[in-house]
Design an enzyme around this catalytic site. Structure first.
Site, PDB file in Angstrom:
ATOM      1  N   HIS A 102       0.878  -1.179   0.000  1.00 31.38           N
ATOM      2  CA  HIS A 102       0.000   0.000   0.000  1.00 31.38           C
ATOM      3  C   HIS A 102       0.914   1.228   0.000  1.00 31.38           C
ATOM      4  O   HIS A 102       1.995   1.188   0.604  1.00 31.38           O
ATOM      5  CB  HIS A 102      -0.826   0.125   1.278  1.00 31.38           C
ATOM      6  CG  HIS A 102      -1.776  -0.980   1.585  1.00 31.38           C
ATOM      7  ND1 HIS A 102      -1.396  -2.146   2.174  1.00 31.38           N
ATOM      8  CD2 HIS A 102      -3.116  -1.071   1.410  1.00 31.38           C
ATOM      9  CE1 HIS A 102      -2.463  -2.920   2.352  1.00 31.38           C
ATOM     10  NE2 HIS A 102      -3.518  -2.294   1.890  1.00 31.38           N
ATOM     11  N   ASP A 105       2.215   1.987   3.418  1.00 32.91           N
ATOM     12  CA  ASP A 105       3.162   1.046   4.033  1.00 32.91           C
ATOM     13  C   ASP A 105       4.594   1.501   3.813  1.00 32.91           C
ATOM     14  O   ASP A 105       5.468   1.220   4.630  1.00 32.91           O
ATOM     15  CB  ASP A 105       3.102  -0.353   3.386  1.00 32.91           C
ATOM     16  CG  ASP A 105       1.734  -0.976   3.428  1.00 32.91           C
ATOM     17  OD1 ASP A 105       0.959  -0.632   4.322  1.00 32.91           O
ATOM     18  OD2 ASP A 105       1.462  -1.828   2.546  1.00 32.91           O
ATOM     19  N   GLU A 233     -10.949  -6.599  -4.247  1.00 26.81           N
ATOM     20  CA  GLU A 233     -10.786  -7.656  -3.244  1.00 26.81           C
ATOM     21  C   GLU A 233     -12.048  -7.732  -2.380  1.00 26.81           C
ATOM     22  O   GLU A 233     -12.274  -6.865  -1.540  1.00 26.81           O
ATOM     23  CB  GLU A 233      -9.547  -7.347  -2.398  1.00 26.81           C
ATOM     24  CG  GLU A 233      -9.250  -8.440  -1.391  1.00 26.81           C
ATOM     25  CD  GLU A 233      -7.940  -8.193  -0.655  1.00 26.81           C
ATOM     26  OE1 GLU A 233      -6.970  -7.694  -1.266  1.00 26.81           O
ATOM     27  OE2 GLU A 233      -7.895  -8.493   0.548  1.00 26.81           O
ATOM     28  N   GLU A 269      -9.357 -13.715  -1.088  1.00 28.82           N
ATOM     29  CA  GLU A 269      -8.598 -14.007   0.142  1.00 28.82           C
ATOM     30  C   GLU A 269      -9.321 -15.091   0.949  1.00 28.82           C
ATOM     31  O   GLU A 269     -10.522 -15.002   1.184  1.00 28.82           O
ATOM     32  CB  GLU A 269      -8.466 -12.711   0.956  1.00 28.82           C
ATOM     33  CG  GLU A 269      -7.693 -12.885   2.240  1.00 28.82           C
ATOM     34  CD  GLU A 269      -7.277 -11.554   2.854  1.00 28.82           C
ATOM     35  OE1 GLU A 269      -6.894 -10.637   2.098  1.00 28.82           O
ATOM     36  OE2 GLU A 269      -7.336 -11.438   4.084  1.00 28.82           O
ATOM     37  N   HIS A 272     -11.308 -13.817   3.935  1.00 32.17           N
ATOM     38  CA  HIS A 272     -12.517 -13.070   3.553  1.00 32.17           C
ATOM     39  C   HIS A 272     -13.612 -14.037   3.105  1.00 32.17           C
ATOM     40  O   HIS A 272     -14.795 -13.813   3.354  1.00 32.17           O
ATOM     41  CB  HIS A 272     -12.198 -12.080   2.435  1.00 32.17           C
ATOM     42  CG  HIS A 272     -11.176 -11.053   2.817  1.00 32.17           C
ATOM     43  ND1 HIS A 272     -10.762 -10.058   1.947  1.00 32.17           N
ATOM     44  CD2 HIS A 272     -10.479 -10.855   3.968  1.00 32.17           C
ATOM     45  CE1 HIS A 272      -9.847  -9.303   2.546  1.00 32.17           C
ATOM     46  NE2 HIS A 272      -9.653  -9.766   3.769  1.00 32.17           N
ATOM     47  N   ASP A 297      -5.074 -13.564  -2.270  1.00 38.56           N
ATOM     48  CA  ASP A 297      -4.395 -13.186  -1.034  1.00 38.56           C
ATOM     49  C   ASP A 297      -4.375 -14.427  -0.165  1.00 38.56           C
ATOM     50  O   ASP A 297      -5.411 -14.885   0.325  1.00 38.56           O
ATOM     51  CB  ASP A 297      -5.115 -12.042  -0.329  1.00 38.56           C
ATOM     52  CG  ASP A 297      -4.557 -10.693  -0.745  1.00 38.56           C
ATOM     53  OD1 ASP A 297      -3.750 -10.661  -1.691  1.00 38.56           O
ATOM     54  OD2 ASP A 297      -4.918  -9.681  -0.115  1.00 38.56           O
ATOM     55  N   ASP A 308     -10.677 -11.105  10.679  1.00 34.66           N
ATOM     56  CA  ASP A 308      -9.568 -11.469   9.814  1.00 34.66           C
ATOM     57  C   ASP A 308      -8.339 -11.753  10.684  1.00 34.66           C
ATOM     58  O   ASP A 308      -7.707 -10.823  11.167  1.00 34.66           O
ATOM     59  CB  ASP A 308      -9.289 -10.221   8.945  1.00 34.66           C
ATOM     60  CG  ASP A 308      -8.946 -10.507   7.517  1.00 34.66           C
ATOM     61  OD1 ASP A 308      -8.867 -11.686   7.147  1.00 34.66           O
ATOM     62  OD2 ASP A 308      -8.751  -9.545   6.757  1.00 34.66           O
ATOM     63  N   ASP A 310      -5.734 -13.502   9.539  1.00 36.88           N
ATOM     64  CA  ASP A 310      -4.605 -13.420   8.594  1.00 36.88           C
ATOM     65  C   ASP A 310      -3.422 -14.306   8.993  1.00 36.88           C
ATOM     66  O   ASP A 310      -2.262 -13.878   8.972  1.00 36.88           O
ATOM     67  CB  ASP A 310      -4.112 -11.969   8.453  1.00 36.88           C
ATOM     68  CG  ASP A 310      -5.119 -11.070   7.761  1.00 36.88           C
ATOM     69  OD1 ASP A 310      -5.892 -11.575   6.933  1.00 36.88           O
ATOM     70  OD2 ASP A 310      -5.119  -9.852   8.048  1.00 36.88           O
ATOM     71  N   ASP A 340      -0.917 -12.319   2.171  1.00 36.06           N
ATOM     72  CA  ASP A 340      -1.573 -11.333   3.024  1.00 36.06           C
ATOM     73  C   ASP A 340      -1.723 -11.997   4.396  1.00 36.06           C
ATOM     74  O   ASP A 340      -2.819 -12.306   4.849  1.00 36.06           O
ATOM     75  CB  ASP A 340      -2.925 -10.935   2.425  1.00 36.06           C
ATOM     76  CG  ASP A 340      -3.495  -9.702   3.103  1.00 36.06           C
ATOM     77  OD1 ASP A 340      -2.940  -9.295   4.134  1.00 36.06           O
ATOM     78  OD2 ASP A 340      -4.490  -9.151   2.609  1.00 36.06           O
TER      79      ASP A 340
HETATM   80  C1  XLS Z   1      -7.743  -6.509   4.583  1.00 36.67           C
HETATM   81  C2  XLS Z   1      -7.276  -6.739   3.231  1.00 36.67           C
HETATM   82  C3  XLS Z   1      -6.105  -5.875   2.811  1.00 36.67           C
HETATM   83  C4  XLS Z   1      -5.979  -5.882   1.323  1.00 36.67           C
HETATM   84  C5  XLS Z   1      -5.190  -4.777   0.741  1.00 36.67           C
HETATM   85  O1  XLS Z   1      -8.492  -7.284   5.148  1.00 36.67           O
HETATM   86  O2  XLS Z   1      -6.982  -8.092   3.080  1.00 36.67           O
HETATM   87  O3  XLS Z   1      -4.939  -6.291   3.437  1.00 36.67           O
HETATM   88  O4  XLS Z   1      -5.445  -7.087   0.880  1.00 36.67           O
HETATM   89  O5  XLS Z   1      -5.702  -3.539   1.046  1.00 36.67           O
HETATM   90 NI    NI Z   2      -6.079  -8.959   1.417  1.00 38.13          NI
HETATM   91 NI    NI Z   3      -7.821  -9.385   4.717  1.00 33.27          NI
END
Ligand code: XLS
Ligand code: NI
Ligand code: NI
Length: 438
Positions: A102, A105, A233, A269, A272, A297, A308, A310, A340
């Protein structure tokens, strides 16, 4: 920074399945050919900037745990340069072909959009040099349209058109930088594009705004000659209670409504998918069926938690089902597997970052080998093919082509005394077959 963060930035090697070394690959052998492509070409792994280098290990109840050297100091641009050095060391160690980021980042936010955009550009120039030196490529760039409080009520879907304009200005810069760095995709994730309560929300206006915003992005892509794919996404919730890009099928409906279904694909993802009440493979199969499969992702949510988490994707059985769908979809073109994923906040050591990526790359490689075995065996595929054989006959085809009416159907059944007999779906048999390859 005094001592280097990674004392030995040399690439992790493939040692084979017998190895017990957590800093070696056991399955991911990048030049090994599987189903006509090397593993590296299949996976197109990318390491993300945000979880690995920008997140300090906080959670809603506690702050930083990692205490990374590049997060502490008085000159934010100098820290951003240090962070870039560490990031490129990790990319090298993992021997991945791609990375993602991003705008926020990589460089600090300035006191105006112009200053923020200049900061992003300055770091992107460093990236350009490092890409040149290392051969690393950018899988995708994106703009952070969710952290700053100006976006609390949405970016494109904000009640205030000035916020829409601000977000657009930020996306323009992020897209420019992505294009200049040869990025293969550009991602839009709408973390604040949703609502908390309908009592303060004009839903119709917000959807209209989101459609306008995306149309502007696509139009700009074409006018500037960006060759990459634009990806949305999907995510159903978090941070907002309801997010408009709920899941793949919802995004497709949205794209159709604005005539963008040939212009935009999806970045799927795992976490998600399960937040939307789907499986990972469902979202992949849906994207493929609708012709909008773009990228992935890669991570893993916790089935019992509603947010999330992750985590790094380590579930080989689940990844095998995902891999089967990706192969059926024809594999990645511009997309890839972007990590991700974040290490847990107790995983403090620099090595934890390496081990997590290596372990997940290996899990995906194993999944690919499982998928290859299942495909070569062919039992599941031919079952499905036989099951739908009727739709490939002239009769089935004439229905699908719109050559038949409801009356034709009635006449066919009544006139021919048609009485179809149910056939077993054989789910447990198919599950047992698949288990042979796990
Ligand atoms: C958040 C998203 C984010 C996207 C990019 O839940 O996964 O990380 O991948 O903005
Ligand atoms: Ni993501
Ligand atoms: Ni995410």
């Amino acid at each position: 920074m005094n001592a280097p963060f990674f004392p030995n930035p040399t690439p992790v090697a493939y040692e084979g399945p017998e190895s017990k070394n957590p800093l070696a690959f056991r399955y991911y052998d990048k030049n090994r050919v599987v189903l006509g492509k090397t593993m590296q070409e299949h996976m197109r792994f990318a390491v993300c900037y945000w979880h690995s280098f920008t997140w300090p290990g906080g959670d809603p109840f506690g702050g930083e745990t990692f205490e990374r050297p590049w997060m502490h100091g008085s000159d934010p641009m100098e820290l951003a340069r240090q962070k870039a050095d560490v990031a490129f060391d990790l990319f090298k160690i993992l021997d991945v072909p791609f990375y993602t980021f991003h705008d926020r980042d990589i460089a600090p936010e300035g006191s105006s959009l112009a200053e923020s955009n200049r900061n992003v550009r300055a770091i992107a120039e460093i990236f350009a040099r490092k890409q040149e030196e290392t051969g690393l490529k950018l899988l995708w760039g994106t703009a952070n349209l969710f952290s700053n409080r100006r976006f609390m009520a949405g970016a494109a879907t904000n009640p205030d058109p000035d916020v829409f304009a601000y977000a657009a200005g930020q996306v323009k810069n992020a897209l420019d930088v992505t294009r200049e760095l040869g990025g293969e995709n550009y991602v839009l994730w709408g973390g604040r594009e949703g609502y908390e309560t309908l009592l303060n929300t004009n839903l119709k206006s917000e959807i209209e705004q989101a459609g306008r915003f995306l149309s502007m992005v696509v139009d700009y892509k074409h006018r500037t000659g960006f060759k990459g794919a634009i990806l949305i996404e999907p995510k159903p919730k978090e941070p907002t209670k309801h997010q408009y890009d709920f899941d793949v099928q919802t995004v497709y409906g949205f794209l159709k409504a604005f005539g963008l279904e040939k212009e935009v694909q999806v970045n799927i993802e795992q976490n998600h998918a399960i937040l939307a009440g789907h499986s990972f493979e469902h979202e992949l199969a849906m994207a493929s069926a609708l012709g909008i499969f773009g990228s992935v992702d890669l991570n893993r949510g916790d089935d019992r938690l509603g947010w999330d988490t992750d985590q790094f994707g380590m579930n080989v059985a689940e990844l095998t089902l995902a891999m089967l769908e990706i192969i059926k979809a024809g594999g990645f073109t511009t997309g890839g597997f972007n990590f991700d994923a974040k290490i847990r906040r107790q995983s403090l050591d620099p090595d934890d970052l390496i081990v997590a990526h290596v372990g997940s790359m290996d899990a995906v490689a194993r999944a690919l080998l499982n998928a290859e075995a299942a495909i070569k065996d062919g039992t599941v595929d031919s079952f499905v093919k036989d099951r739908y054989a009727g739709w490939r006959t002239p009769f089935g085809q004439s229905i699908l082509k719109g050559e038949k009416t409801l009356e034709d159907m009635a006449a066919y059944v009544e006139g021919g005394d048609i009485n179809p007999q149910p056939k077993s779906g054989r789910q447990e048999y198919l599950e047992t077959v698949l288990n042979r390859f796990l």
